[in-house]
Scaffold this motif. Sequence first.
Motif, PDB file in Angstrom:
ATOM      1  N   PHE A  20       0.767  -1.285  -0.071  1.00  0.00           N
ATOM      2  CA  PHE A  20       0.009   0.220  -0.104  1.00  0.00           C
ATOM      3  C   PHE A  20       0.951   1.266  -0.001  1.00  0.00           C
ATOM      4  O   PHE A  20       0.425   2.202  -0.690  1.00  0.00           O
ATOM      5  N   VAL A  24       1.236   4.983  -2.404  1.00  0.00           N
ATOM      6  CA  VAL A  24       1.139   6.486  -1.686  1.00  0.00           C
ATOM      7  C   VAL A  24       2.644   7.307  -1.867  1.00  0.00           C
ATOM      8  O   VAL A  24       2.359   8.626  -2.158  1.00  0.00           O
ATOM      9  N   THR A  27       2.655   8.526  -5.417  1.00  0.00           N
ATOM     10  CA  THR A  27       1.638   9.534  -5.232  1.00  0.00           C
ATOM     11  C   THR A  27       2.146  10.877  -4.804  1.00  0.00           C
ATOM     12  O   THR A  27       2.125  11.990  -5.377  1.00  0.00           O
ATOM     13  N   VAL A  28       2.783  10.834  -3.686  1.00  0.00           N
ATOM     14  CA  VAL A  28       3.204  11.865  -2.809  1.00  0.00           C
ATOM     15  C   VAL A  28       4.336  12.609  -3.687  1.00  0.00           C
ATOM     16  O   VAL A  28       4.481  13.828  -3.982  1.00  0.00           O
ATOM     17  N   VAL A  32       4.372  16.125  -5.301  1.00  0.00           N
ATOM     18  CA  VAL A  32       5.341  17.283  -5.048  1.00  0.00           C
ATOM     19  C   VAL A  32       5.973  17.947  -6.333  1.00  0.00           C
ATOM     20  O   VAL A  32       6.096  19.225  -6.381  1.00  0.00           O
ATOM     21  N   THR A 305       6.657  11.416   4.991  1.00  0.00           N
ATOM     22  CA  THR A 305       5.526  10.529   4.718  1.00  0.00           C
ATOM     23  C   THR A 305       5.917   9.141   4.978  1.00  0.00           C
ATOM     24  O   THR A 305       5.087   8.220   5.603  1.00  0.00           O
TER      25      THR A 305
END
Lengths: 330, 286
Positions: A20, A24, A27-28, A32, A305
Motif C-alpha cells: 500500500f 502512496v 503519489t506523494v 510534490v 511521509t
Amino acid sequence: MKPRLPWGPMARMTGRRALFAVPVLLTVTFGVFAVAAASPFDPVKAYAGTAGLTASQENLDQLRANLGVDQPLVTRWWNWLTSALQGDLGDSSVMRQPVSDVIVERMGWSVLLAASAFLIAILLGTALGVLAARRPGGWLDRAVSSAAYTLEAAPSFWLGLLAIWLFALKLDLLPAGGLTDAASETITFGQVASHLVLPAAVLGISQLPWFFLYVRQGVTDALAEDPVRGARARGLSERTVLLGHALRSGMLPMLTLIGSRVPELITGALLIETVFSWPGIAAATVEAATSVDFSLLAALTVLATAAVLLGNLLSDLLYGLADPRVAFDG
Amino acid sequence: MAETALAPLPGRTTRRIRVATSVTIVVAVALAVLIVPPLAQLDQQAVDLSNKLHPPSWAHPFGTDDVGRDLLLRCVYGLRVSLLVGLVAALTATVIGTAIGALAGSFGGWPDRVVMRIVDTLSSIPHLLLGIFIVAMFRPGVWPVIISVALTHWISTARIVRSEVLSLRSRPFIDAAVSGGASRVRVIVRHLLPGVLPQAGLAAVLMVPHAMWHESALSFLGLGLPAHQASLGNLVQSARGSLLAGDWWPTLFPGLFLIIPTLALAGIAGAWRDRINPRRKSELML
C-alpha cells in the motif's frame, strides 16, 4: 509458558502495508513535482541566484537544458525517481552538499531529540495520568486536566521561547540553543546532553496532553473493570491495585498507539528544532523552505511521509500483539 | 483530537458557567477586533523609539515592543489578522470537505474509493509540512497561507460528512424522495446536505483555532504572512530579538491571545457537540 508471537500474520500485514505504501509514496512524489510545476517557482532562477539577473538568455536556456527543466513534468519526475532509487537525491542548494549527505548527517540528531521527547512525555504522562485517575474529579485531576487542555492550545514554539527566557536567560541553568557551545570545536557527550534538555523537554511537554489524557482514561476505565474489583476483593493494597493491575491494562493502549503520533512529532520538531537551532532534519526542512531548495524539500517531504506510514504500521502491529482480539488485517 | 468522555461529569451549573464564559470571551474577542481598530487613538504602526520596550504599565497594559509600539493594540490587530485568515481558511476547508465528502458518500462505488484513497494519501503527510511545502513553492503571502491551510484541513471534514451521508443514505425518507422522482442533485442538496450541516458546522468551528494555529506557526517560521502584517505569529517572530535580550512581554501576550480564544471556541464546540450528540457528554474538546 511464553506465548508464541504470531509471526506469520504480522509478516503478512507488514507485506500488505508495504504494497500500500508504494502507490502512496509514488503519489506523494508526483504531487510534490506537480505542485512545484504549477507554482511560480523557477528552478533555473533558483539555481543561478543573483547571477541569473545578468546572464544572457542563451546561458539561461543552456542551464535550463542542463538541469532538465525543459522536459515535461512526468519525465522530470521519472528521472528524479529512478536516480532517487539508486541513492542520488540531487544536491541541496542551501546546504551546498548532496541531499543524502544532509539527511545522513542530521537524521541522528533528530532521532535523539524525538526519542528523548517521547520518553519525557511517556514518563510524565503516565505518572500524572495515574495520579489523576486515582480520584477522578478531585482537585489534582481537575488541575492537571485543565493544564493539559491549555497546553494543547498553546503553540509549542511559544512555549519554547518562554522556556529559553526562563531557563537560559533568567536562571542561566541551560544553554539557549544549538548543539554545543559556540566556542567548542568538538562534540562531547556532556555538551550535547546539556543542550538537549530544553528542546527535548519542550517538545515532550507539548506532546504531553495526549499521553496524559490517554493514560487517565485508560486507568479510569480499568479501575471500573472486574480484574480490579477482584484484586480489591482479595484485599490487595490500593497501591498494588493501582500500579499492578489498573496501570498495566490502562497504559497498554497508549504504548501501542505511540507509532500513530509520528505526524504530531514531526510537526512539533519542525517548530522546536527551529526555535532551539537544533541541527536536525526538521530544522533543515524549514531552511530548505525559506530558501526554496526544492531538492531538499522534496526529499524530506517524502521521507516524512514514509516515517508516518512506518509509525502507523508499528502501532497497528503492537496493537494486534497487545490485544489478540484484533486481527492483523487491513 | 482529544476525544474524552470521562466520569464523573461536571454538574449542569459548572457546564453552564463554562459555556457562558466561552461565549463571553468569543463575543469580547469579536467586539475587540471589530471595534478597536477604527476607534483606536494610537496608530499601531507608529514607531516611537523613545518609548521602546517599556514593561507592562497603566499606560501600556502589555508594554511596548522594540520600536515603541503599544503591544495591546498590536495584539488586537494581530488577532484580527489571524482570526480573519483562520475564518476564511476554515470556511474554505469546510466547503471543500463537505462537497467532496457528500459526493463520495452519495455516489459510492469507485468515485468513493478513489476519493478515500486520496484522503488516505494526503493524511499521511504531516499537515504543517505540507503547508510549508505549498507556501515555499508559492512564496509567502496571505493567499498561499489560506490555501495551504484549506488544502490540508478539508480531509477531516470530508471523512465526517461522508460517514454521515452513508448513514443518512439508507433512511426511508431518502427512498421516498428517490421513488418520488427526485433527481440525484436534488436528493443531495435538499435531503442529504441539511442532515450533515450540523456536523460540518461543528467541524468548521473547531477548525478556526486550528487554522489560526497553522497561520501562526507558518508566520513564526518566516513562511507566513509578510512581516509588516501584524498577525499573532509575526508578533511572536519579531519579538524573538527582544526575548533574547531578556524582555518577556512582547512574546508572552501574543501567545495568550492565541490560547484564550482557542479554549473559548473549544468550549463552545464541546457544548454544541453535546447538543447534537446528547448520548456522549464531552469535556473541553480541542
